[in-house]
Design a protein around this motif. Structure first.
Motif, PDB file in Angstrom:
ATOM      1  N   ARG A  34       1.022  -1.321  -0.039  1.00  0.00           N
ATOM      2  CA  ARG A  34      -0.060  -0.043   0.159  1.00  0.00           C
ATOM      3  C   ARG A  34       0.804   1.212   0.044  1.00  0.00           C
ATOM      4  O   ARG A  34       1.861   1.207   0.678  1.00  0.00           O
ATOM      5  CB  ARG A  34      -0.871  -0.019   1.318  1.00  0.00           C
ATOM      6  N   PRO A  35       0.612   2.248  -0.444  1.00  0.00           N
ATOM      7  CA  PRO A  35       1.229   3.649  -0.646  1.00  0.00           C
ATOM      8  C   PRO A  35       0.762   4.176   0.487  1.00  0.00           C
ATOM      9  O   PRO A  35      -0.409   3.713   1.264  1.00  0.00           O
ATOM     10  CB  PRO A  35       0.506   4.309  -1.860  1.00  0.00           C
ATOM     11  N   TYR A  36       1.482   5.485   1.131  1.00  0.00           N
ATOM     12  CA  TYR A  36       0.849   6.199   2.259  1.00  0.00           C
ATOM     13  C   TYR A  36      -0.294   6.771   2.095  1.00  0.00           C
ATOM     14  O   TYR A  36      -0.735   7.215   0.841  1.00  0.00           O
ATOM     15  CB  TYR A  36       2.042   6.985   2.723  1.00  0.00           C
ATOM     16  N   ALA A  37      -1.297   6.769   2.822  1.00  0.00           N
ATOM     17  CA  ALA A  37      -2.526   7.438   3.169  1.00  0.00           C
ATOM     18  C   ALA A  37      -2.857   7.814   4.473  1.00  0.00           C
ATOM     19  O   ALA A  37      -2.676   6.685   5.215  1.00  0.00           O
ATOM     20  CB  ALA A  37      -3.645   6.569   2.382  1.00  0.00           C
ATOM     21  N   PHE A  38      -3.217   8.808   4.720  1.00  0.00           N
ATOM     22  CA  PHE A  38      -3.584   9.182   6.122  1.00  0.00           C
ATOM     23  C   PHE A  38      -4.681   8.284   6.706  1.00  0.00           C
ATOM     24  O   PHE A  38      -5.706   8.359   5.696  1.00  0.00           O
ATOM     25  CB  PHE A  38      -3.872  10.691   6.403  1.00  0.00           C
ATOM     26  N   ASP A  39      -4.955   7.946   7.692  1.00  0.00           N
ATOM     27  CA  ASP A  39      -6.073   7.096   8.400  1.00  0.00           C
ATOM     28  C   ASP A  39      -6.518   5.953   7.497  1.00  0.00           C
ATOM     29  O   ASP A  39      -7.463   5.503   7.246  1.00  0.00           O
ATOM     30  CB  ASP A  39      -7.291   8.275   8.378  1.00  0.00           C
ATOM     31  N   ASP A  40      -5.262   5.041   7.284  1.00  0.00           N
ATOM     32  CA  ASP A  40      -5.285   3.910   6.447  1.00  0.00           C
ATOM     33  C   ASP A  40      -4.914   2.785   7.283  1.00  0.00           C
ATOM     34  O   ASP A  40      -4.090   1.954   6.647  1.00  0.00           O
ATOM     35  CB  ASP A  40      -4.652   4.140   5.209  1.00  0.00           C
ATOM     36  N   VAL A  41      -4.689   2.980   8.479  1.00  0.00           N
ATOM     37  CA  VAL A  41      -3.972   1.808   9.543  1.00  0.00           C
ATOM     38  C   VAL A  41      -4.734   0.486   9.233  1.00  0.00           C
ATOM     39  O   VAL A  41      -6.033   0.381   9.204  1.00  0.00           O
ATOM     40  CB  VAL A  41      -4.068   2.338  10.686  1.00  0.00           C
ATOM     41  N   GLN A  42      -4.024  -0.489   8.852  1.00  0.00           N
ATOM     42  CA  GLN A  42      -4.561  -1.816   8.707  1.00  0.00           C
ATOM     43  C   GLN A  42      -4.294  -2.632   9.769  1.00  0.00           C
ATOM     44  O   GLN A  42      -3.600  -2.402  10.806  1.00  0.00           O
ATOM     45  CB  GLN A  42      -3.622  -2.509   7.571  1.00  0.00           C
ATOM     46  N   PRO A  43      -4.930  -3.904   9.947  1.00  0.00           N
ATOM     47  CA  PRO A  43      -5.144  -4.575  11.300  1.00  0.00           C
ATOM     48  C   PRO A  43      -3.609  -4.969  11.750  1.00  0.00           C
ATOM     49  O   PRO A  43      -3.496  -4.803  12.851  1.00  0.00           O
ATOM     50  CB  PRO A  43      -5.882  -5.925  10.833  1.00  0.00           C
ATOM     51  N   ASN A  44      -2.819  -5.285  10.968  1.00  0.00           N
ATOM     52  CA  ASN A  44      -1.308  -5.521  11.424  1.00  0.00           C
ATOM     53  C   ASN A  44      -0.614  -4.482  11.713  1.00  0.00           C
ATOM     54  O   ASN A  44       0.543  -4.565  12.354  1.00  0.00           O
ATOM     55  CB  ASN A  44      -0.695  -6.386  10.581  1.00  0.00           C
ATOM     56  N   GLU A  45      -1.100  -3.103  11.696  1.00  0.00           N
ATOM     57  CA  GLU A  45      -0.615  -2.054  11.950  1.00  0.00           C
ATOM     58  C   GLU A  45      -0.869  -1.460  13.193  1.00  0.00           C
ATOM     59  O   GLU A  45      -0.473  -0.285  13.604  1.00  0.00           O
ATOM     60  CB  GLU A  45      -0.457  -0.823  10.649  1.00  0.00           C
ATOM     61  N   ARG A  46      -1.844  -2.082  13.934  1.00  0.00           N
ATOM     62  CA  ARG A  46      -2.344  -1.794  15.230  1.00  0.00           C
ATOM     63  C   ARG A  46      -1.464  -2.339  16.264  1.00  0.00           C
ATOM     64  O   ARG A  46      -1.630  -3.807  16.369  1.00  0.00           O
ATOM     65  CB  ARG A  46      -3.696  -1.771  15.279  1.00  0.00           C
ATOM     66  N   ILE A  47      -0.839  -1.758  17.162  1.00  0.00           N
ATOM     67  CA  ILE A  47       0.082  -2.110  17.916  1.00  0.00           C
ATOM     68  C   ILE A  47      -0.237  -1.866  19.527  1.00  0.00           C
ATOM     69  O   ILE A  47      -0.503  -0.715  19.866  1.00  0.00           O
ATOM     70  CB  ILE A  47       1.456  -1.639  17.783  1.00  0.00           C
ATOM     71  N   PRO A  48      -0.422  -2.744  20.256  1.00  0.00           N
ATOM     72  CA  PRO A  48      -0.932  -2.667  21.610  1.00  0.00           C
ATOM     73  C   PRO A  48       0.107  -1.846  22.486  1.00  0.00           C
ATOM     74  O   PRO A  48       1.484  -2.332  22.322  1.00  0.00           O
ATOM     75  CB  PRO A  48      -1.144  -4.162  22.279  1.00  0.00           C
ATOM     76  N   LEU A  49      -0.068  -1.012  23.454  1.00  0.00           N
ATOM     77  CA  LEU A  49       0.596  -0.068  24.088  1.00  0.00           C
ATOM     78  C   LEU A  49       1.560  -1.090  24.996  1.00  0.00           C
ATOM     79  O   LEU A  49       0.837  -1.920  25.675  1.00  0.00           O
ATOM     80  CB  LEU A  49       0.053   1.081  24.729  1.00  0.00           C
ATOM     81  N   ASN A  50       2.630  -0.739  25.298  1.00  0.00           N
ATOM     82  CA  ASN A  50       3.626  -1.341  26.187  1.00  0.00           C
ATOM     83  C   ASN A  50       3.859  -2.839  25.911  1.00  0.00           C
ATOM     84  O   ASN A  50       3.794  -3.565  26.826  1.00  0.00           O
ATOM     85  CB  ASN A  50       2.941  -1.130  27.575  1.00  0.00           C
ATOM     86  N   THR A  51       3.930  -3.002  24.505  1.00  0.00           N
ATOM     87  CA  THR A  51       4.216  -4.387  24.039  1.00  0.00           C
ATOM     88  C   THR A  51       5.671  -4.371  23.450  1.00  0.00           C
ATOM     89  O   THR A  51       5.985  -3.234  22.851  1.00  0.00           O
ATOM     90  CB  THR A  51       3.201  -4.998  23.086  1.00  0.00           C
ATOM     91  N   VAL A  52       6.120  -5.440  23.312  1.00  0.00           N
ATOM     92  CA  VAL A  52       7.487  -5.469  22.494  1.00  0.00           C
ATOM     93  C   VAL A  52       7.139  -6.345  21.421  1.00  0.00           C
ATOM     94  O   VAL A  52       6.695  -7.633  21.500  1.00  0.00           O
ATOM     95  CB  VAL A  52       8.625  -6.079  23.426  1.00  0.00           C
ATOM     96  N   GLN A  53       7.471  -5.937  20.141  1.00  0.00           N
ATOM     97  CA  GLN A  53       6.954  -6.753  18.866  1.00  0.00           C
ATOM     98  C   GLN A  53       8.122  -7.230  18.272  1.00  0.00           C
ATOM     99  O   GLN A  53       9.043  -6.753  17.914  1.00  0.00           O
ATOM    100  CB  GLN A  53       6.032  -5.669  18.141  1.00  0.00           C
ATOM    101  N   LEU A  54       7.819  -8.400  17.764  1.00  0.00           N
ATOM    102  CA  LEU A  54       8.907  -9.114  16.483  1.00  0.00           C
ATOM    103  C   LEU A  54       8.416  -8.740  15.273  1.00  0.00           C
ATOM    104  O   LEU A  54       7.196  -8.601  14.778  1.00  0.00           O
ATOM    105  CB  LEU A  54       8.934 -10.744  16.710  1.00  0.00           C
ATOM    106  N   MET A  55       9.401  -8.244  14.291  1.00  0.00           N
ATOM    107  CA  MET A  55       8.934  -7.514  12.926  1.00  0.00           C
ATOM    108  C   MET A  55       9.995  -8.058  12.005  1.00  0.00           C
ATOM    109  O   MET A  55      11.086  -8.543  12.533  1.00  0.00           O
ATOM    110  CB  MET A  55       8.911  -5.973  13.047  1.00  0.00           C
ATOM    111  N   GLU A  56       9.261  -8.157  10.852  1.00  0.00           N
ATOM    112  CA  GLU A  56      10.153  -8.935   9.881  1.00  0.00           C
ATOM    113  C   GLU A  56      10.182  -8.193   8.557  1.00  0.00           C
ATOM    114  O   GLU A  56       9.155  -7.686   8.027  1.00  0.00           O
ATOM    115  CB  GLU A  56       9.638 -10.221   9.431  1.00  0.00           C
TER     116      GLU A  56
END
Length: 605
Positions: A425-447
């Motif tokens: 996806r290109p950049y677009a404001f207000d286009d956050v996808q499900p896997n771009e929603r991150i719970p606060l105070n978590t540590v995330q593995l990213m690839e």
């Protein structure tokens, strides 16, 4: 997007000599470009009566005319500062430079910054590397118009490190950085102070940039149809500037120094090494000091990355010189371009200049060997500090510290003709996808990986498999118009994209998939917010020869906020998302690519 710009891009694709590589994905690419919409206008933040700053200063963005080359002065855009409250050395100007003042802060200080826009266009400033609240991070949604002022207020939470401040307005970040809006920001703390590393005149900031000038000493930048080709590869200059000056020479004593490097170019990647083969002793990277010094034959430095180096000139005779060079390497540009250049013969440079700024006949070829600056030994001294054996303590994350050890958050890179995408996806404001929603105070593995078949086979992320085999192709060929019409994550299921265009999916076999691999290039991926740790790098078969020219120049043991991902490479990182909710960007720090849409938001909630 303005109608005239949209039309010119359509006409460009029709007439481009590379258009045959784009035709199949053109409708999707054009829809992707249409999604790159203007940001909403948010009133500028003002000073809070409840915030009591320890440090307060003004930062002005303005146009100026300064001497850079001999002869006529050059029109630039420049940060200038004015200290209102705080220690005397908070703002330190770089003599005769268009770069902004060096900012020195202490961990734990409360800081208020008044950003005044005196330009004739919108702007906003991002504190690259700092861990600050989302509304203080310089997100493009907070861009201010000419004449407006934005007030930042935050506490310095970072450990000792070299950071960057630069503009981040939507679609013109590269242009403003190229014209001079950039500066270095240093955070200091007690751990660093206890080491008694070289400081004062023995600590030298080195901001490396490439620029192109016309015959009147004015900056040239990507414009018109030829400029669109330049933006595809990134814009490359034909002259190296250090701290805003050409032919840079540093006079030193015969003792140890601390060199603080910052790659301030919009696109150029450097392979730093001394001309006499002396190894580089690395003290730190983006997020501060390493645990122990590391010796490297050379170090790769991509746009947005920083490097902290111990350089000991003890024993060198007065009058001798040492040259820091960018050494030869390959593989960061598309194979298609490299092969076309080799087939064009003697006038290949001129012809390739029509297809990309990196091949422009007057440019320094990317990956060639050229000087950056010269060190000249001017005085012999008898004493020099010793290199510490232990620098800092870094608590390393483990996979079981992450909230998603079996399902990494994907950051999928795909390049197409005039379309640069993340996660399809290109950049677009207000286009956050499900896997771009991150719970606060978590540590995330990213690839982070290339999504057109080159970077696959590592890890067990189902999303990654969908991206690779759902037909990203050269164009990122999938639903880019929003929604998830094809099923699968973000519309990138197995039935999507190129899979509908003739079954050209999986493993990079032939057709547009193969073309996508030919278009693959290196990307420095920057994540806003807190620094991260590199877990692993892995390489797809067939990329080994090029990778061998850069592989010894990566440092994986420290805190990073920007990582160079080579073609065919998969990089796993662990990143904390602590303290602050809100939108935090991630994007390619080839700033031309960012402006073309290779940028997304994480929503921390």
């Amino acid at each position: 997007m303005p109608k005239s710009t949209h039309y010119s891009r359509r006409r460009f694709l029709t007439h481009s000599s590379l258009g045959l590589l784009a035709f199949a994905g053109m409708p999707r690419m054009l829809r992707a470009m249409e999604v790159m919409q203007a940001m909403p206008k948010i009133p500028p933040l003002k000073a809070s009566a409840n915030f009591k700053p320890d440090v307060e200063f003004e930062l002005y963005c303005r146009s100026a005319s300064l001497p850079i080359l001999p002869g006529k002065s050059t029109l630039v855009q420049q940060y200038t500062g004015n200290l209102i409250k705080g220690p005397e050395g908070t703002l330190v100007g770089i003599p005769n430079s268009y770069l902004g003042p060096l900012v020195h802060l202490q961990k734990g200080q409360k800081v208020r910054i008044h950003l005044h826009n005196k330009l004739a266009e919108p702007t906003i400033t991002h504190w690259h590397g700092l861990h600050v609240p989302a509304e203080m991070d310089g997100h493009p949604r907070y861009t201010i118009d000419p004449g407006e002022t934005f007030v930042y207020e935050f506490e310095v939470l970072n450990r000792a490190s070299m950071n960057i401040y630069h503009p981040h307005p939507h679609e013109i970040t590269a242009k403003q950085v190229y014209h001079g809006l950039a500066g270095a920001l240093f955070v200091h703390d007690g751990e660093e102070a206890a080491l008694e590393l070289p400081s004062g005149e023995y600590e030298i900031p080195l901001v490396i940039q490439d620029r192109r000038f016309d015959d009147r000493n004015q900056l040239l930048y990507a414009s018109g149809m030829h400029g669109m080709h330049d933006r595809m590869m990134g814009y490359y200059g034909d002259r190296i500037l250090v701290n805003g000056l050409p032919d840079y020479t540093v006079d030193v004593d015969s003792r140890a120094y601390r060199l603080r490097f910052l790659n301030g170019s919009t696109a150029r990647i450097y392979k730093l090494g001394w001309d006499d083969g002396t190894p580089l002793t690395v003290l730190g990277v983006d997020g501060g000091l390493l645990e122990t010094p590391e010796s490297k034959p050379y170090v790769m430095l991509a746009p947005g990355e920083r490097l902290d180096v111990w350089a000991d000139f003890s024993g060198r005779p007065v009058g001798s010189q040492l040259v820091m060079r960018s050494l030869s390497f390959s593989g960061v540009l598309p194979k298609m371009m490299e092969r076309m250049q080799s087939r064009m013969g003697g006038d290949g440079g001129h012809q390739m200049g029509m297809m990309g700024g990196m091949m422009h006949e007057s440019a320094l070829p990317v990956g060639s060997n050229y000087p950056i600056f010269t060190v000249r030994i001017k005085r012999k001294v008898s004493e020099s500090p010793a290199l510490p054996k232990q620098l800092s303590k870094i608590n390393r994350y483990r996979l079981d510290d992450t909230a998603n050890a079996n399902k990494p958050v994907p950051i999928a890179i795909s390049e197409g003709h005039m379309a640069m995408l993340l996660n399809g996806r290109p950049y677009a404001f207000d286009d956050v996808q499900p896997n771009e929603r991150i719970p606060l105070n978590t540590v995330q593995l990213m690839e982070i990986f290339h999504a057109h078949g080159e970077g696959g086979g590592h890890g067990n992320s189902q999303e990654k498999g969908d991206m690779q085999h759902g037909g990203m192709g050269m164009m990122g060929g999938m639903n880019m118009h929003g929604g998830n019409e094809e099923g699968g994550m973000m519309g990138m299921g197995h039935r999507g994209g190129m899979g509908r265009m003739g079954g050209m999916h999986g493993g990079g076999q032939g057709g547009m998939m193969g073309m996508g691999m030919m278009m693959s290039m290196a990307h420095p991926i920057h994540l806003h917010g807190q620094s991260f740790q590199i877990v692993s790098r892995s390489l797809a078969a067939g990329s080994e020869d090029d990778y061998e020219t850069v592989r010894h120049g990566f440092i994986e043991s420290g805190w990073k906020d920007t990582v160079l991902v080579m073609p065919g490479e998969t990089v796993r990182i662990i990143k904390p998302f602590q303290d602050f909710k809100g939108l935090f960007m991630y994007h390619c720090h080839n700033l031309e690519h960012e402006d073309m849409g290779m940028m997304r938001d994480f929503l921390v909630e």
